[in-house]
Motif scaffolding. Structure first.
Motif, PDB file in Angstrom:
ATOM      1  N   VAL A 142      35.947  51.546  38.465  1.00  0.00           N
ATOM      2  CA  VAL A 142      34.105  51.245  38.623  1.00  0.00           C
ATOM      3  C   VAL A 142      33.662  49.945  39.307  1.00  0.00           C
ATOM      4  CG1 VAL A 142      32.005  51.333  37.464  1.00  0.00           C
ATOM      5  CG2 VAL A 142      33.608  52.943  36.786  1.00  0.00           C
ATOM      6  N   THR A 143      34.329  48.811  38.769  1.00  0.00           N
ATOM      7  CA  THR A 143      33.934  47.674  39.226  1.00  0.00           C
ATOM      8  C   THR A 143      34.360  47.168  40.858  1.00  0.00           C
ATOM      9  OG1 THR A 143      36.022  46.348  38.627  1.00  0.00           O
ATOM     10  CG2 THR A 143      33.943  46.647  37.078  1.00  0.00           C
ATOM     11  N   VAL A 144      35.518  47.879  41.198  1.00  0.00           N
ATOM     12  CA  VAL A 144      36.141  47.704  42.513  1.00  0.00           C
ATOM     13  C   VAL A 144      35.118  48.521  43.404  1.00  0.00           C
ATOM     14  CG1 VAL A 144      37.942  48.316  43.795  1.00  0.00           C
ATOM     15  CG2 VAL A 144      38.495  46.789  41.787  1.00  0.00           C
ATOM     16  N   CYS A 145      34.859  49.644  43.139  1.00  0.00           N
ATOM     17  CA  CYS A 145      34.090  50.636  43.951  1.00  0.00           C
ATOM     18  C   CYS A 145      32.752  50.116  44.179  1.00  0.00           C
ATOM     19  CB  CYS A 145      34.149  51.793  43.420  1.00  0.00           C
ATOM     20  SG  CYS A 145      35.721  52.658  43.727  1.00  0.00           S
ATOM     21  N   VAL A 146      32.144  49.841  42.997  1.00  0.00           N
ATOM     22  CA  VAL A 146      30.837  49.162  43.010  1.00  0.00           C
ATOM     23  C   VAL A 146      30.573  47.919  43.831  1.00  0.00           C
ATOM     24  CG1 VAL A 146      28.756  48.328  41.392  1.00  0.00           C
ATOM     25  CG2 VAL A 146      29.809  50.589  41.090  1.00  0.00           C
ATOM     26  N   THR A 147      31.508  46.869  43.617  1.00  0.00           N
ATOM     27  CA  THR A 147      31.753  45.667  44.237  1.00  0.00           C
ATOM     28  C   THR A 147      31.745  45.899  45.997  1.00  0.00           C
ATOM     29  OG1 THR A 147      32.662  44.727  42.406  1.00  0.00           O
ATOM     30  CG2 THR A 147      32.499  43.360  44.487  1.00  0.00           C
ATOM     31  N   GLY A 148      32.858  46.851  46.369  1.00  0.00           N
ATOM     32  CA  GLY A 148      32.828  47.068  47.776  1.00  0.00           C
ATOM     33  C   GLY A 148      31.558  47.558  48.244  1.00  0.00           C
ATOM     34  N   ALA A 149      30.967  48.469  47.467  1.00  0.00           N
ATOM     35  CA  ALA A 149      29.618  49.053  48.232  1.00  0.00           C
ATOM     36  C   ALA A 149      28.509  48.198  48.234  1.00  0.00           C
ATOM     37  CB  ALA A 149      29.219  50.305  47.146  1.00  0.00           C
TER      38      ALA A 149
ATOM     39  N   ALA B  20      24.889  41.536  41.835  1.00  0.00           N
ATOM     40  CA  ALA B  20      25.798  42.509  41.475  1.00  0.00           C
ATOM     41  C   ALA B  20      27.301  42.742  41.868  1.00  0.00           C
ATOM     42  CB  ALA B  20      25.197  43.912  42.032  1.00  0.00           C
ATOM     43  N   ALA B  21      27.597  42.289  43.135  1.00  0.00           N
ATOM     44  CA  ALA B  21      28.926  42.076  43.547  1.00  0.00           C
ATOM     45  C   ALA B  21      29.473  41.079  42.803  1.00  0.00           C
ATOM     46  CB  ALA B  21      29.015  42.064  44.953  1.00  0.00           C
ATOM     47  N   ASN B  22      29.036  39.859  42.617  1.00  0.00           N
ATOM     48  CA  ASN B  22      29.535  38.672  41.796  1.00  0.00           C
ATOM     49  C   ASN B  22      29.821  39.157  40.646  1.00  0.00           C
ATOM     50  OD1 ASN B  22      30.158  35.929  41.666  1.00  0.00           O
ATOM     51  ND2 ASN B  22      28.084  35.387  40.670  1.00  0.00           N
ATOM     52  N   ALA B  23      28.823  39.916  39.789  1.00  0.00           N
ATOM     53  CA  ALA B  23      29.163  40.058  38.421  1.00  0.00           C
ATOM     54  C   ALA B  23      30.239  41.280  38.397  1.00  0.00           C
ATOM     55  CB  ALA B  23      27.737  40.756  37.680  1.00  0.00           C
ATOM     56  N   ASN B  24      30.211  42.299  39.147  1.00  0.00           N
ATOM     57  CA  ASN B  24      31.161  43.155  38.926  1.00  0.00           C
ATOM     58  C   ASN B  24      32.570  42.665  39.458  1.00  0.00           C
ATOM     59  OD1 ASN B  24      30.600  46.157  38.863  1.00  0.00           O
ATOM     60  ND2 ASN B  24      28.681  45.243  39.658  1.00  0.00           N
ATOM     61  N   LEU B  25      32.737  41.706  40.152  1.00  0.00           N
ATOM     62  CA  LEU B  25      34.184  40.885  40.656  1.00  0.00           C
ATOM     63  C   LEU B  25      34.550  40.424  39.162  1.00  0.00           C
ATOM     64  CD1 LEU B  25      36.595  40.466  42.395  1.00  0.00           C
ATOM     65  CD2 LEU B  25      35.144  38.547  43.174  1.00  0.00           C
TER      66      LEU B  25
ATOM     67  N   GLY C 161      44.046  38.268  38.559  1.00  0.00           N
ATOM     68  CA  GLY C 161      43.137  39.422  38.388  1.00  0.00           C
ATOM     69  C   GLY C 161      41.945  39.316  39.439  1.00  0.00           C
ATOM     70  N   ILE C 162      41.663  38.143  39.951  1.00  0.00           N
ATOM     71  CA  ILE C 162      40.543  37.904  40.690  1.00  0.00           C
ATOM     72  C   ILE C 162      40.906  38.429  42.032  1.00  0.00           C
ATOM     73  CG2 ILE C 162      39.085  36.498  41.901  1.00  0.00           C
ATOM     74  CD1 ILE C 162      38.684  34.912  39.438  1.00  0.00           C
ATOM     75  N   VAL C 163      42.297  37.952  42.479  1.00  0.00           N
ATOM     76  CA  VAL C 163      42.710  38.375  43.739  1.00  0.00           C
ATOM     77  C   VAL C 163      43.030  39.803  43.808  1.00  0.00           C
ATOM     78  CG1 VAL C 163      44.889  37.964  45.316  1.00  0.00           C
ATOM     79  CG2 VAL C 163      43.795  36.135  44.107  1.00  0.00           C
ATOM     80  N   ALA C 164      43.352  40.323  42.655  1.00  0.00           N
ATOM     81  CA  ALA C 164      44.015  41.734  42.805  1.00  0.00           C
ATOM     82  C   ALA C 164      42.590  42.607  43.035  1.00  0.00           C
ATOM     83  CB  ALA C 164      44.870  42.214  41.412  1.00  0.00           C
ATOM     84  N   SER C 165      41.651  42.334  42.259  1.00  0.00           N
ATOM     85  CA  SER C 165      40.369  43.008  42.274  1.00  0.00           C
ATOM     86  C   SER C 165      39.710  42.821  43.775  1.00  0.00           C
ATOM     87  CB  SER C 165      39.368  42.459  41.264  1.00  0.00           C
ATOM     88  OG  SER C 165      39.906  42.580  39.793  1.00  0.00           O
ATOM     89  N   SER C 166      39.822  41.773  44.298  1.00  0.00           N
ATOM     90  CA  SER C 166      39.459  41.572  45.651  1.00  0.00           C
ATOM     91  C   SER C 166      40.115  42.264  46.522  1.00  0.00           C
ATOM     92  CB  SER C 166      39.531  39.935  46.025  1.00  0.00           C
ATOM     93  OG  SER C 166      38.754  39.093  44.872  1.00  0.00           O
ATOM     94  N   VAL C 167      41.299  42.589  46.590  1.00  0.00           N
ATOM     95  CA  VAL C 167      42.122  43.413  47.552  1.00  0.00           C
ATOM     96  C   VAL C 167      41.472  44.813  47.220  1.00  0.00           C
ATOM     97  CG1 VAL C 167      44.340  44.328  47.905  1.00  0.00           C
ATOM     98  CG2 VAL C 167      44.187  41.920  47.333  1.00  0.00           C
ATOM     99  N   GLY C 168      41.380  45.226  46.137  1.00  0.00           N
ATOM    100  CA  GLY C 168      40.540  46.812  45.914  1.00  0.00           C
ATOM    101  C   GLY C 168      39.177  46.843  46.541  1.00  0.00           C
ATOM    102  N   LEU C 169      38.365  45.670  46.383  1.00  0.00           N
ATOM    103  CA  LEU C 169      37.021  45.760  46.608  1.00  0.00           C
ATOM    104  C   LEU C 169      37.092  45.631  48.238  1.00  0.00           C
ATOM    105  CD1 LEU C 169      35.341  42.946  47.907  1.00  0.00           C
ATOM    106  CD2 LEU C 169      36.267  42.542  45.259  1.00  0.00           C
ATOM    107  N   ILE C 170      37.840  45.002  48.841  1.00  0.00           N
ATOM    108  CA  ILE C 170      37.709  45.106  50.249  1.00  0.00           C
ATOM    109  C   ILE C 170      38.252  46.230  50.737  1.00  0.00           C
ATOM    110  CG2 ILE C 170      38.975  44.048  52.404  1.00  0.00           C
ATOM    111  CD1 ILE C 170      38.774  41.192  51.035  1.00  0.00           C
ATOM    112  N   GLY C 171      39.235  46.977  49.977  1.00  0.00           N
ATOM    113  CA  GLY C 171      39.776  48.177  50.617  1.00  0.00           C
ATOM    114  C   GLY C 171      38.425  49.325  50.530  1.00  0.00           C
TER     115      GLY C 171
END
Length: 476
Positions: free
Chosen positions: A107-114, A310-315, A347-357
């Protein structure tokens, strides 16, 4: 001796810092929940139910209140890393703790990307020469830098960003109330006639109030952060008590009052025509009526801040959930490590890779993949909320004491909240978006379940879960 020292150091390196004040905690939750849905996305819900959507938001806020208060009671007693997921692992089973956390990480990855795509689009509103992909990278770099600094710095910045939104909505409600009930020298008070004009208060029928819940409930997405931030609170007992109560009251008031003001000042069919477009936002319509110059630019600034917050909080949430999973052996162990500033960098880096994807998929629209990802978000959020309430019922049955406050009604209130969530999911019978959510979410849960029982179950060390609770107990 060397091995023991190394183990101890590794143990210490997994700890998070307790640096968040109670005001920051409340604002972090607000930062995720008070997003672009209010400024731009309310048109869809209005289109479903007409003026009666006010009731949908009121009912939605009551359901959200049960979730927030249940989390608040449990987190004030157990301010553990991983929040609701770790609590589910203790009071339900390790499987439910695993499933809720992995679903929420998605959820956090998809929402942050959006939200990053939205930020880039709002920037392009002012500077069309900047391509969307460049805007995505710019804002991704900003929130990654904020999250890598320290949790204290993150809390300060998120407090600032959320405060802008809160003040803006409060001013909007204040000015709107004057226009509705008092009027200006140049125009009389609008009154509430628009609420019953053009088909009455419920022009689409009372069943539409229920159907609109499928859209309205996700305006409250983000209240889960109250539970996740507990592990980094300076004074968990006081902070969580304050944050749980004030967050839900603010959200309920802001959403119900703001939507009510819009519907009193703008014909509902006109407000329903707004679809994720700054120029046609209901807020712009109201600002134009007041005569505020550059209403679209003011609103664009607000939605940009809302999306960035919202993106900041979800990351932040995604990195902490991944850190918790790794600590319990349900994700690569390296994600459990923290930096000298007590930040889970992996965790931040891994989540960031997901959100950029996710952002790339959203921007490119490849095969509609991102639409399916967001459908999974809808399903996952409902399931996580339901698991929070089920965990609470199990928690109360244990007769746990020591929470700094208790949800009025206890398990009965939680059962009412569960009934409300089931009612929202029941819109799957008539809502095409909910049908897609079920079709995508169901197989995803089956896949996650198979992965757990075939690969991950043997990796869980109950001692790590107990360690999280012992650590939280020592900080209360």
């Amino acid at each position: 001796m060397t091995t023991s020292t190394t183990d101890t150091d590794h143990h210490q390196d997994r700890h998070l810092a307790r640096s968040l004040g109670h005001g920051q905690m409340a604002m972090i939750a607000m930062g995720s929940a008070l997003g672009t849905g209010l400024f731009l996305g309310s048109g869809e819900a209005i289109g479903i139910a007409g003026p009666a959507v006010i009731l949908s938001f009121a009912i939605g806020s009551l359901i959200a209140a049960t979730i927030a208060l249940a989390m608040g009671e449990m987190a004030s007693r157990h301010p553990v890393r991983g929040g609701f997921g770790t609590l589910a692992a203790r009071y339900l089973s390790p499987f439910w703790g695993y499933l809720s956390r992995w679903l929420y990480w998605i959820v956090t990855v998809c929402v942050t990307g959006a939200e990053l795509v939205a930020c880039a689009a709002y920037l392009a509103y002012w500077v069309p020469a900047i391509p969307i992909w460049a805007g995505i990278l710019i804002f991704a770099a900003v929130i990654i830098a904020i999250n890598l600094s320290s949790v204290g710095s993150f809390g300060v910045i998120e407090f600032f960003l959320s405060s802008i939104k809160v003040i803006a909505v409060f001013v909007f409600i204040l000015v709107g109330a004057v226009l509705v009930f008092v009027g200006l020298p140049s125009q009389p008070a609008a009154g509430i006639v628009e609420l019953t004009a053009d088909g009455g208060f419920a022009p689409m029928g009372w069943g539409a109030v229920w159907l609109a819940l499928s859209v309205v409930m996700f305006s409250f997405g983000g209240i889960e952060l109250l539970s996740i931030t507990a592990a980094e609170a300076k004074d968990p007992a006081r902070s969580i008590r304050t944050a749980a109560r004030t967050t839900i009251v603010r959200l309920a008031f802001f959403y119900v009052a703001a939507i009510g003001i819009v519907l009193c000042l703008v014909p509902w069919q006109q407000a329903a025509g707004a679809r994720e477009d700054v120029a046609t936002s209901p807020f712009v319509m109201v600002f134009d009526r007041v005569g505020i110059p550059g209403a679209a630019h003011v609103t664009n600034l607000l939605v940009l801040v809302a999306a960035l917050s919202a993106a900041n909080a979800n990351l932040y949430a995604g990195s902490r959930i991944l850190h918790s999973l790794a600590s319990d052996g349900l994700a690569p162990r390296i994600a459990a490590a923290t930096t000298a500033r007590k930040v889970p960098m992996v965790g931040i880096v891994a989540s960031s890779v997901g959100l950029i994807g996710a952002a790339v998929l959203a921007f490119s629209g490849v095969g509609g993949v991102f639409n399916y990802m967001m459908s999974l978000v809808v399903f996952a959020v409902l399931m996580v909320w339901a698991l929070i309430l089920v965990t609470y019922v199990a928690y109360r049955r244990r007769g746990i004491t020591g929470a700094t406050f208790r949800m009025p009604g206890g398990s009965v209130t939680a059962a009412v909240g569960l009934f409300g969530l089931l009612a929202v999911f029941a819109t799957v019978t008539v809502s095409s978006s909910m049908q897609i959510a079920a079709l995508v979410g169901g197989p995803a849960v089956v896949l996650a379940t198979v992965l757990y029982f075939t690969v991950l179950r043997g990796r869980i060390d109950p001692a790590h879960i107990d360690e999280a609770f012992d650590e939280a107990e020592s900080m209360r």
